[in-house]
Design an enzyme around this catalytic site. Structure first.
Site, PDB file in Angstrom:
ATOM      1  N   THR A   1      32.633  47.636  41.797  1.00  0.00           N
ATOM      2  CA  THR A   1      31.265  48.376  42.515  1.00  0.00           C
ATOM      3  C   THR A   1      30.967  47.106  43.268  1.00  0.00           C
ATOM      4  OG1 THR A   1      31.369  49.623  40.456  1.00  0.00           O
ATOM      5  CG2 THR A   1      29.580  49.151  41.729  1.00  0.00           C
TER       6      THR A   1
ATOM      7  N   LYS B   1      30.052  55.776  44.750  1.00  0.00           N
ATOM      8  CA  LYS B   1      29.876  54.997  44.365  1.00  0.00           C
ATOM      9  C   LYS B   1      28.272  54.624  43.675  1.00  0.00           C
ATOM     10  CE  LYS B   1      30.860  52.330  40.138  1.00  0.00           C
ATOM     11  NZ  LYS B   1      31.347  52.858  38.905  1.00  0.00           N
TER      12      LYS B   1
ATOM     13  N   LYS C   1      23.558  44.633  38.725  1.00  0.00           N
ATOM     14  CA  LYS C   1      23.503  44.581  40.285  1.00  0.00           C
ATOM     15  C   LYS C   1      24.348  45.816  41.141  1.00  0.00           C
ATOM     16  CE  LYS C   1      28.697  45.270  39.962  1.00  0.00           C
ATOM     17  NZ  LYS C   1      29.163  45.734  40.129  1.00  0.00           N
TER      18      LYS C   1
HETATM   19  P1  NAP Z   1      33.980  41.263  33.813  1.00  0.00           P
HETATM   20  O1  NAP Z   1      35.116  42.074  33.009  1.00  0.00           O
HETATM   21  O2  NAP Z   1      33.765  40.795  34.065  1.00  0.00           O
HETATM   22  O3  NAP Z   1      35.342  41.777  34.948  1.00  0.00           O
HETATM   23  C1  NAP Z   1      35.616  41.007  36.487  1.00  0.00           C
HETATM   24  C2  NAP Z   1      36.832  40.101  36.313  1.00  0.00           C
HETATM   25  O4  NAP Z   1      36.561  39.298  37.267  1.00  0.00           O
HETATM   26  C3  NAP Z   1      36.748  38.953  34.927  1.00  0.00           C
HETATM   27  O5  NAP Z   1      37.729  38.557  34.785  1.00  0.00           O
HETATM   28  C4  NAP Z   1      36.435  37.563  36.261  1.00  0.00           C
HETATM   29  O6  NAP Z   1      37.024  36.404  35.828  1.00  0.00           O
HETATM   30  C5  NAP Z   1      36.810  37.473  37.234  1.00  0.00           C
HETATM   31  N1  NAP Z   1      36.585  37.676  38.638  1.00  0.00           N
HETATM   32  C6  NAP Z   1      34.962  37.107  38.854  1.00  0.00           C
HETATM   33  N2  NAP Z   1      34.658  36.816  40.150  1.00  0.00           N
HETATM   34  C7  NAP Z   1      35.936  36.462  40.439  1.00  0.00           C
HETATM   35  C8  NAP Z   1      35.964  35.369  41.437  1.00  0.00           C
HETATM   36  N3  NAP Z   1      35.791  35.155  42.581  1.00  0.00           N
HETATM   37  N4  NAP Z   1      37.989  34.724  41.476  1.00  0.00           N
HETATM   38  C9  NAP Z   1      38.649  35.518  40.769  1.00  0.00           C
HETATM   39  N5  NAP Z   1      37.899  36.411  39.313  1.00  0.00           N
HETATM   40  C10 NAP Z   1      37.064  36.797  38.989  1.00  0.00           C
HETATM   41  O7  NAP Z   1      33.868  43.301  34.359  1.00  0.00           O
HETATM   42  P2  NAP Z   1      34.258  45.372  33.830  1.00  0.00           P
HETATM   43  O8  NAP Z   1      33.420  45.504  33.013  1.00  0.00           O
HETATM   44  O9  NAP Z   1      35.700  44.984  33.969  1.00  0.00           O
HETATM   45  O10 NAP Z   1      33.688  45.331  35.929  1.00  0.00           O
HETATM   46  C11 NAP Z   1      34.638  44.923  36.655  1.00  0.00           C
HETATM   47  C12 NAP Z   1      33.888  45.706  37.798  1.00  0.00           C
HETATM   48  O11 NAP Z   1      34.328  47.165  38.009  1.00  0.00           O
HETATM   49  C13 NAP Z   1      32.278  45.453  38.386  1.00  0.00           C
HETATM   50  O12 NAP Z   1      32.101  45.353  39.705  1.00  0.00           O
HETATM   51  C14 NAP Z   1      31.827  46.573  37.522  1.00  0.00           C
HETATM   52  O13 NAP Z   1      30.577  46.744  37.807  1.00  0.00           O
HETATM   53  C15 NAP Z   1      32.787  47.841  38.400  1.00  0.00           C
HETATM   54  N6  NAP Z   1      32.954  48.849  36.810  1.00  0.00           N
HETATM   55  C16 NAP Z   1      32.878  47.962  35.249  1.00  0.00           C
HETATM   56  C17 NAP Z   1      33.296  49.937  34.776  1.00  0.00           C
HETATM   57  C18 NAP Z   1      32.939  48.886  33.562  1.00  0.00           C
HETATM   58  O14 NAP Z   1      33.037  50.693  32.964  1.00  0.00           O
HETATM   59  N7  NAP Z   1      33.015  48.024  32.626  1.00  0.00           N
HETATM   60  C19 NAP Z   1      32.941  50.572  34.879  1.00  0.00           C
HETATM   61  C20 NAP Z   1      33.531  50.929  36.434  1.00  0.00           C
HETATM   62  C21 NAP Z   1      33.342  49.974  37.201  1.00  0.00           C
HETATM   63  P3  NAP Z   1      35.339  36.153  34.414  1.00  0.00           P
HETATM   64  O15 NAP Z   1      36.725  36.421  33.391  1.00  0.00           O
HETATM   65  O16 NAP Z   1      36.228  33.862  34.410  1.00  0.00           O
HETATM   66  O17 NAP Z   1      34.742  36.336  34.191  1.00  0.00           O
END
Ligand code: NAP
Length: 288
Positions: A96, A171, A239
């Site tokens: 997102t 989104k 965010k």
């Molecule tokens: P998350 O668990 O923090 O997953 C993001 C992953 O990306 C983490 O493992 C992080 O690494 C990795 N990452 C971040 N920056 C990076 C980089 N520069 N290079 C390589 N890896 C990197 O978050 P999430 O809940 O899966 O959400 C991910 C995205 O989807 C966000 O934008 C969120 O807003 C969106 N989203 C989430 C949901 C939900 O319900 N969770 C639903 C829809 C959309 P680290 O392990 O080191 O932190």
């Protein structure tokens, strides 16, 4: 389309990449913290040491990282995805992120003969685990159609929204609607508590009626049970709401409810609660 590079194996990405493995794609993975990709590697994914390595030689590169700054870094950084993906490859950002950044990536990709699609998702961690996500795509429609088999492995409701950035705009609409629904549910329980009626009885009474919905029955329910572990982290919600408010003013519209909920989330982040699930907003309202 057989070979997929997948970057970002967090709450959402780990489950989504797992479905791609199940569907028979050859998946290579990169994540900032390697441990979070290890379960996928045990299931047959190939570990790569950088975003560029993960993008090189793939038919499709998928990213679902954290913030727009992460998206910018992995796509536009030196030896990043656009430097390393081959001509004709498809690059798909499912984070997102900002619609304006999506437009920038699309233009930079086009100059290199790379097809870029913004394709953020809704449906939460449960949607990712069950492969029932809604996928909202922006870019060229032919590219969206070409990617349909890949999207189908991760989601059910696949919607082409329009040109580059349109997926991210859709989104943002979703997050704007969630902000009101979640804060409204929290306010209802704050009112129940303040007025001296039983919160659980109120939940039983209203959650199946016109006030029901995903935020009420999935998110707020977890919070009322005292479970604040993240399906969706407050810091990512903040965010998203900031993307909504900033772009709304760029598009010439004002969203007062969104602004209020953003303020509440920022207060919670300041107190160190950003890694909690969004259901922790119940605490802001003094319900828990
Ligand atoms: P998350 O668990 O923090 O997953 C993001 C992953 O990306 C983490 O493992 C992080 O690494 C990795 N990452 C971040 N920056 C990076 C980089 N520069 N290079 C390589 N890896 C990197 O978050 P999430 O809940 O899966 O959400 C991910 C995205 O989807 C966000 O934008 C969120 O807003 C969106 N989203 C989430 C949901 C939900 O319900 N969770 C639903 C829809 C959309 P680290 O392990 O080191 O932190």
């Amino acid at each position: 389309m057989k070979k997929i590079g997948f970057i970002g194996t967090g709450i959402m990405g780990a489950a989504m990449a797992g479905h791609l493995l199940d569907a028979g794609f050859e998946v290579s993975v990169f994540n900032r913290t390697k441990e979070k990709a290890e379960a996928l590697v045990r299931r047959g994914a190939k570990w790569c040491g950088s975003p560029g390595e993960c993008a090189s030689g793939q038919d499709v590169v998928i990213t679902i990282v954290g913030y727009p700054k992460d998206v910018e870094q992995v796509y536009l950084g030196k030896d990043g995805i656009l430097d390393c993906a081959g001509e004709g490859a498809y690059v798909v950002d499912m984070t997102t992120s900002s619609p304006i950044l999506a437009e920038t990536i699309y233009a930079a990709a086009k100059e290199r003969g790379i097809h870029a699609v913004d394709a953020p998702v809704t449906g939460g961690d449960t949607g990712a685990r069950n492969a029932t996500l809604s996928i909202l795509a922006g870019g060229d429609e032919a590219d969206f159609e070409a990617l349909r088999p890949v999207f189908s492995a991760m989601g059910k409701n696949l919607v082409y929204m329009g040109s580059a950035g349109a997926g991210q705009k859709a989104k943002a609409c979703n997050q704007i609607a969630i902000a009101g629904a979640l804060a409204g549910a929290c306010e209802a329980y704050a009112y129940a508590k303040a007025s001296g009626i039983d919160v659980e009885k109120v939940y039983a009474a209203i959650s199946q009626g016109a006030a029901g919905g995903f935020q009420m029955t999935n998110v707020v329910r977890r919070g009322l049970d005292g479970d604040f572990r993240p399906g969706f982290m407050l810091k990512h919600f903040g965010k998203d709401l900031a993307i909504g408010t900033e772009t709304a003013s760029a598009y010439g519209t004002a969203l007062p409810v969104l602004g209020m909920v953003l303020h509440e989330v920022r207060q919670m982040e300041k107190k160190g609660e950003g890694n909690e699930g969004t259901q922790a907003l119940l605490r802001y309202y003094g319900v828990m």
